[in-house]
Write an enzyme that holds these catalytic residues in place. Structure first.
Site, PDB file in Angstrom:
ATOM      1  N   ALA A 179       8.900 -13.490  11.667  1.00  0.00           N
ATOM      2  CA  ALA A 179       8.031 -12.626  10.861  1.00  0.00           C
ATOM      3  C   ALA A 179       8.302 -11.150  11.164  1.00  0.00           C
ATOM      4  O   ALA A 179       8.759 -10.806  12.254  1.00  0.00           O
ATOM      5  CB  ALA A 179       6.570 -12.965  11.149  1.00  0.00           C
ATOM      6  N   PRO A 180       7.994 -10.284  10.205  1.00  0.00           N
ATOM      7  CA  PRO A 180       8.176  -8.838  10.403  1.00  0.00           C
ATOM      8  C   PRO A 180       6.900  -8.179  10.939  1.00  0.00           C
ATOM      9  O   PRO A 180       5.893  -8.845  11.158  1.00  0.00           O
ATOM     10  CB  PRO A 180       8.468  -8.361   8.984  1.00  0.00           C
ATOM     11  N   LYS A 205       8.364 -16.709  15.805  1.00  0.00           N
ATOM     12  CA  LYS A 205       8.720 -15.484  16.533  1.00  0.00           C
ATOM     13  C   LYS A 205       8.216 -14.294  15.715  1.00  0.00           C
ATOM     14  O   LYS A 205       8.793 -13.941  14.690  1.00  0.00           O
ATOM     15  CB  LYS A 205      10.238 -15.355  16.727  1.00  0.00           C
ATOM     16  N   SER A 259      14.129  -8.184   6.551  1.00  0.00           N
ATOM     17  CA  SER A 259      15.048  -7.439   5.703  1.00  0.00           C
ATOM     18  C   SER A 259      16.113  -8.366   5.091  1.00  0.00           C
ATOM     19  O   SER A 259      16.450  -9.413   5.666  1.00  0.00           O
ATOM     20  CB  SER A 259      15.735  -6.353   6.533  1.00  0.00           C
ATOM     21  N   GLU A 280      12.050 -14.687   2.659  1.00  0.00           N
ATOM     22  CA  GLU A 280      11.218 -13.667   1.989  1.00  0.00           C
ATOM     23  C   GLU A 280      11.762 -12.316   2.442  1.00  0.00           C
ATOM     24  O   GLU A 280      11.528 -11.900   3.578  1.00  0.00           O
ATOM     25  CB  GLU A 280       9.745 -13.806   2.407  1.00  0.00           C
ATOM     26  N   CYS A 314       6.400  -5.000   1.202  1.00  0.00           N
ATOM     27  CA  CYS A 314       7.586  -5.437   0.452  1.00  0.00           C
ATOM     28  C   CYS A 314       7.372  -5.363  -1.042  1.00  0.00           C
ATOM     29  O   CYS A 314       8.341  -5.294  -1.794  1.00  0.00           O
ATOM     30  CB  CYS A 314       7.960  -6.852   0.877  1.00  0.00           C
ATOM     31  N   GLU A 414      15.819   0.344   0.046  1.00  0.00           N
ATOM     32  CA  GLU A 414      14.429   0.202   0.474  1.00  0.00           C
ATOM     33  C   GLU A 414      14.095   1.294   1.491  1.00  0.00           C
ATOM     34  O   GLU A 414      14.784   1.432   2.499  1.00  0.00           O
ATOM     35  CB  GLU A 414      14.268  -1.183   1.114  1.00  0.00           C
TER      36      GLU A 414
END
Ligand code: NAD
Ligand code: BTL
Length: 526
Positions: A179-180, A205, A259, A280, A314, A414
């Site tokens: 995950a971000p 994570k 990303s 994603e 996002c 981005e």
């Protein structure tokens, strides 16, 4: 329930979940606990020998110091998930739903604590975490509690005269998820909930700079009765532990949010063992404003949609594509509203926006804006403020850019910060072409009072979500996920639940004969 997921009409306390830990003395470090791995139902210390400070980017205060995981810690987490899988996958849907329902109520009781910790590790205004991140997560838990009881498949029937066919929808096994940092709690929820609702076990994570609410989330699930090993959280750096998780031979499915660049490496790693992959990735959402739009609504939408979570979203509106007849007015109105936005630390009740998540992210945003000055015009913002105590944080003023060429960096790449670029168009064809002129396809919006235009935009813009006369709202029942290089697979909704299952066809011969009709047709059995 739409209201709790929409962007709200915004001093820090150090994060702490010490009271959930068994052994305070052994755990205490200078800035708090060192127990930042959650493996087999236990909070443990990482054994890599490396530490990382979780920093409140609004104040630069150290919230916690994390001892990062080693690959050995990761192996232990995967082994725990593997050993928990047989029993968990055989629980009934009702048992899984019961635990999730209890978990939702625990989250409601701890909502203020989750909101405080989420704000302290990201710098987000408490308004945002209280009104969006935490209630959205609770709604997600309730949704997946229900979804776990709605396994769907085609009807059991005799599609061949000699056989009965039926469908089983089964758990996949051990899921490895990454995950971000932009919505740490919501991203943990979007990864963990569909996976365990469907009977899988998981190793998550989180982004190493924002791990705290993911750990609290796993701990609270255990408090709700989730068996040990079903959810494990490993806090390590991406290049070593993240990559090892994606490549792990005992992981059956990988689910990655982050990303597009790292997503590509995840896809390559998964190819080795032909693992199921869910990606994603990045976005560069257009907001298309036609000449018949209610302009003030579009201006509001552009401001809120581009600045939500300081633009670190996002689906954030990043490219306003505006009909030339209303372009000047749109730019002037957005610039005026950008100038009025108040920046501040999480507990500052006047603040609309927090800082970027880190100074590194702010430098990335500032670098893109500085390069854009060479080929375009910055008409609002474009600098890091230092007044009013903001100098200690990673703040950056909301920034509006005009006169950039459609193929320039600021339009194509981005930024992931509070930056909106405005492009004019003359015809509907040109508007749709510009909206689709990106490698990304996560989200988009069209602003118009003309039904045919709205329908054309929803059909022709290539994105996983197209809003009409709004930009940003999400809802548990509906999917979130990309087209093109924004990835594939869906989060939230029944679509997400189904992705964490595999469909098995069961075909039972009915007549009990030794030599079947089809044997005689194609063989002469001697
Ligand atoms: N599509 C979505 O739903 C969605 C949601 C949120 C964020 N995002 C995207 O995430 C990005 C911002 O987040 P970020 O900067 O944390 O992204 P990132 O890709 O740098 O990192 C994401 C995660 O991947 C890990 N990682 C880094 N290198 C890795 C490697 N080699 N192997 C495995 N894991 C590795 C990181 O530790 C982190 O946990 C943006 O591009 C944004 O659009 C997408
Ligand atoms: C999770 N979401 C959709 C709110 C924003 C993604 O970055």
């Amino acid at each position: 329930m739409a209201t709790q997921r929409t962007f709200p009409a915004r001093r820090h306390h150090p994060a702490s979940f010490l009271h959930h830990c068994p052994d305070t003395d052994a755990r205490q470090g200078k800035h708090g606990t060192h127990m930042h791995q959650f493996i087999n139902g236990q909070l443990l210390s990482g054994t890599s020998g490396n530490t990382l400070d979780v920093i409140n980017p609004a104040t630069s205060e150290v919230v916690e110091t994390v001892r990062l995981a080693s690959v050995t810690d990761l192996d232990a987490a995967v082994a725990a998930a593997r050993s928990a899988f047989p029993a968990w996958s055989r629980t009934t849907a009702g048992e899984r739903a019961g635990i999730l329902q209890k978990f939702a109520r625990i989250m409601e009781e701890r909502a203020a604590e989750f909101s405080r910790v989420e704000s302290s590790q990201t710098g987000k205004p408490l308004r945002l975490t209280r009104e969006f991140d935490v209630p959205g997560t609770i709604d997600n838990i309730d949704f997946f509690a229900g979804a776990s009881r709605h396994l769907e498949g085609k009807a059991t029937a005799e599609y061949s005269p000699q056989h009965t066919s039926s469908i089983r929808r089964e758990a996949i096994g051990v899921v490895g998820s990454i995950a971000p940092w932009n919505y740490p709690l919501q991203m943990a929820a979007w990864k963990v909930l569909p996976a365990i609702a469907a009977g899988n076990t998981i190793v998550l994570k989180p982004a190493e700079i924002t791990p705290l609410t993911s750990l609290m989330f796993a701990q609270a699930l255990t408090d709700a009765g989730l068996p040990d090993g079903v959810v494990n959280v490993v806090v390590g750096d991406g290049a070593s532990v993240g990559a090892a998780l994606m490549q792990h031979p005992d992981v059956d499915m990988v689910s990655f949010t982050g990303s597009t660049a790292i997503g590509r490496t995840v896809l390559e790693a998964a190819a080795v063992n032909a693992k199921r992959v869910h990606l994603e990735l990045g976005g560069k959402a257009p907001i298309v404003v036609f000449d018949d739009a209610t302009l003030d609504a579009a201006v509001h939408g552009a401001v809120a949609g581009s600045l939500i979570n300081t633009g670190q979203d996002c689906t954030a509106a990043t490219r306003a594509i505006v009909h030339r007849s209303v372009y000047e007015e749109f730019v002037a109105k957005v610039a005026e509203r950008f100038e009025g936005i108040v920046l501040g630390a999480p507990g500052d009740t006047d603040a609309d926006l927090g800082p970027l998540v880190s100074f590194k992210q702010r430098d990335h945003v500032a670098g893109m804006v500085d390069r854009a000055r060479g080929y375009s015009k910055v008409v609002a913002g474009g600098y890091a403020p230092t007044d009013g105590g903001l100098g200690d944080g990673a703040f950056y003023r909301p920034t509006l850019v005009v006169d950039a060429a459609p193929d320039s960096e600021i339009v194509k790449d981005e930024v992931f910060g509070p930056v909106l670029v405005v492009l004019p168009f003359n015809t509907d064809d040109e508007a749709i072409r510009l909206a689709n002129d990106t490698v990304y396809g996560l989200a988009a919006s069209a602003w118009t009072n003309n039904l045919q235009r709205a329908m054309r935009a929803t059909r022709e813009i290539k994105a996983g979500c197209v809003w009409v006369n709004d930009h940003i709202p999400i809802i548990s029942e509906m999917p979130h996920g990309g087209f093109k290089q924004s990835g594939f697979g869906k989060d939230m909704s029944a679509y997400s639940f189904e992705e964490y299952t595999q469909v098995k066809h069961v075909m039972v011969e009915l007549d009990g004969v030794i030599e079947k009709d089809w044997h005689r047709t194609i063989f002469t059995l001697r």
